[in-house]
Design a protein around this motif. Sequence first.
Motif, PDB file in Angstrom:
ATOM      1  N   SER A 149       9.668   8.213  29.581  1.00 22.22           N
ATOM      2  CA  SER A 149       9.355   7.958  28.175  1.00 22.22           C
ATOM      3  C   SER A 149       9.791   6.562  27.802  1.00 22.22           C
ATOM      4  CB  SER A 149      10.098   8.944  27.280  1.00 22.22           C
ATOM      5  OG  SER A 149       9.593  10.240  27.474  1.00 22.22           O
ATOM      6  N   PHE A 150       9.044   5.929  26.932  1.00 17.94           N
ATOM      7  CA  PHE A 150       9.512   4.666  26.398  1.00 17.94           C
ATOM      8  C   PHE A 150       9.089   4.484  24.958  1.00 17.94           C
ATOM      9  CE2 PHE A 150       5.444   2.682  27.191  1.00 17.94           C
ATOM     10  CZ  PHE A 150       5.008   3.254  28.378  1.00 17.94           C
ATOM     11  N   ILE A 151       9.780   3.550  24.321  1.00 20.25           N
ATOM     12  CA  ILE A 151       9.588   3.337  22.888  1.00 20.25           C
ATOM     13  C   ILE A 151       8.790   2.057  22.659  1.00 20.25           C
ATOM     14  CG2 ILE A 151      10.826   2.808  20.728  1.00 20.25           C
ATOM     15  CD1 ILE A 151      11.301   5.639  21.509  1.00 20.25           C
ATOM     16  N   VAL A 152       7.791   2.161  21.803  1.00 20.66           N
ATOM     17  CA  VAL A 152       7.059   0.971  21.330  1.00 20.66           C
ATOM     18  C   VAL A 152       6.950   1.084  19.809  1.00 20.66           C
ATOM     19  CG1 VAL A 152       5.694   0.653  23.447  1.00 20.66           C
ATOM     20  CG2 VAL A 152       4.803   2.102  21.611  1.00 20.66           C
ATOM     21  N   ASN A 153       6.401   0.070  19.182  1.00 14.32           N
ATOM     22  CA  ASN A 153       6.173   0.182  17.744  1.00 14.32           C
ATOM     23  C   ASN A 153       5.089   1.228  17.478  1.00 14.32           C
ATOM     24  OD1 ASN A 153       8.063  -1.610  16.948  1.00 14.32           O
ATOM     25  ND2 ASN A 153       6.639  -3.327  16.647  1.00 14.32           N
ATOM     26  N   ASP A 154       5.298   1.969  16.400  1.00 17.84           N
ATOM     27  CA  ASP A 154       4.364   2.987  15.961  1.00 17.84           C
ATOM     28  C   ASP A 154       2.908   2.489  15.969  1.00 17.84           C
ATOM     29  OD1 ASP A 154       3.752   5.392  14.852  1.00 17.84           O
ATOM     30  OD2 ASP A 154       5.353   5.304  13.362  1.00 17.84           O
ATOM     31  N   THR A 155       2.727   1.287  15.444  1.00 17.27           N
ATOM     32  CA  THR A 155       1.380   0.735  15.287  1.00 17.27           C
ATOM     33  C   THR A 155       0.719   0.401  16.627  1.00 17.27           C
ATOM     34  OG1 THR A 155       2.466  -1.383  15.066  1.00 17.27           O
ATOM     35  CG2 THR A 155       1.786  -0.305  13.022  1.00 17.27           C
TER      36      THR A 155
END
Length: 450
Positions: free
Chosen positions: A418-424
């Motif tokens: 899993s990784f995090i990016v900006n919602d947009t």
Amino acid sequence: MIVMKFGGSSLANGERIRYVAELVKRELPRKPVLVVSAMGDTTDHLLEAAAMALETGTVSIERITELHKSTIRELHIDMPKITPLLAELQILLVGISLIKELTGRTRDYLVSFGERLAARIVAAYCQSIGMETKALDAWEGGFVSDSHFTAAELVPESWNAIPEKLMPLIEGRILPVLTGFIAKDRKGAITTLGRGGSDLSATMVAAACEAEEVQIWKDVDGILTADPRIVPEARPVEAVTYEEAAELAYFGAQVLHPRAMQPCMRTKIPVWVKNSYNPSAPGTRIVAAVKKTRPVLGITSRNQVTLVDIVSTRMIGQPGFLEELFADFAKYGISVDMVATSEVSVSVTMDAIYDLEPLKKDLSRIADVEIKTGRAIVTIIGDVDRSSEILHEAFGVCVGLGIPVQMVSHGASKVNISFIVNDTQSTEVVRGLHMHFIGANFSKGSTACI
Ligand code: ASP
Ligand code: MG
């Protein structure tokens, strides 16, 4: 015996119920138990009726009455039994409109009518075409839960109570038609297992009765490689493990109830996800082990995630620091999803539903805290043995898109990265990854064959 579960859209009207009954008839030699959800969108309609009673004092069950009565007419069955249920529902809504209160307990009692109506109608129709049936409310089928209204857990005695109630019927060649989604707690109050909970009811019956298989009939061709609303070319996967199915369900594919795999995981009973609108499609098979043909099985995402960055030099060589930290999260009832740590920092994520200010204040005693909202978790469900390759290529996709990755989590034996990016940016990332791993992989596979 087998378990066949039909969701709301598979039972949307008389025509669909006729169709379902044919599917069941074909399986009669395998001794099925039927588990049913509420017809169509009845659960939502019940909740809307409650909201209306609460806010405006108006009580209306017209839409619900009309759907069920017209279905009965369409099916040419005689159904005096549903009248008292509809009357009870009306009284309950009047109660809600007077008290102007809708607790979890009342909400569960209210939505239970959807499944109870559906089970009676489906049983009566199957009976009318020559099957021996019995409609059962979940508690008549041995379902006992805790008292955690709106998201109850089944308690251990259900494991014995369910076969005790159902096996005599099955052995007597009577088709049990059981309400999914609901149960009763030990004090006799009606509970629900959470939205979409009929899947869990079905797998629980199967596990407790040691069924040969569970069939979960939906309105899609199985578990898909991505959410089709985000990735139009998403396709059904042929086979997945219980763990992978749970990951896909939790992180967005939303085909199955996230906890539905637990009973079958324990007993290794195969689960089929099939499409009642397209029964000849093979569907998805969920089992204990699957031979991997591709590195990546599916890609999901969850938006509206908050990232909390905690930095403290006190962490270095300090036993108990994380304990102290997570005790604070527990204190405020915050459920954490992803965690990443370094020598001096911890990053955690959670759904953007919590007020984090009190937590921030508490934590500032021991660390610098930064709260970053508007993030999304993108998850790749894949073959853990090929994780280096998956990570390498996934980051290549992100670099190609010019999208920075803000946090990564990859367990030692887990099936997901899993990784995090900006919602947009999450839609773009999910599409890019899907194109790379799943779109492209099919052609790669065929090239290899040549
Ligand atoms: N009828 C319930 C719901 O809509 C349970 C289910 O469909 O499984 O959430
Ligand atoms: Mg439903």
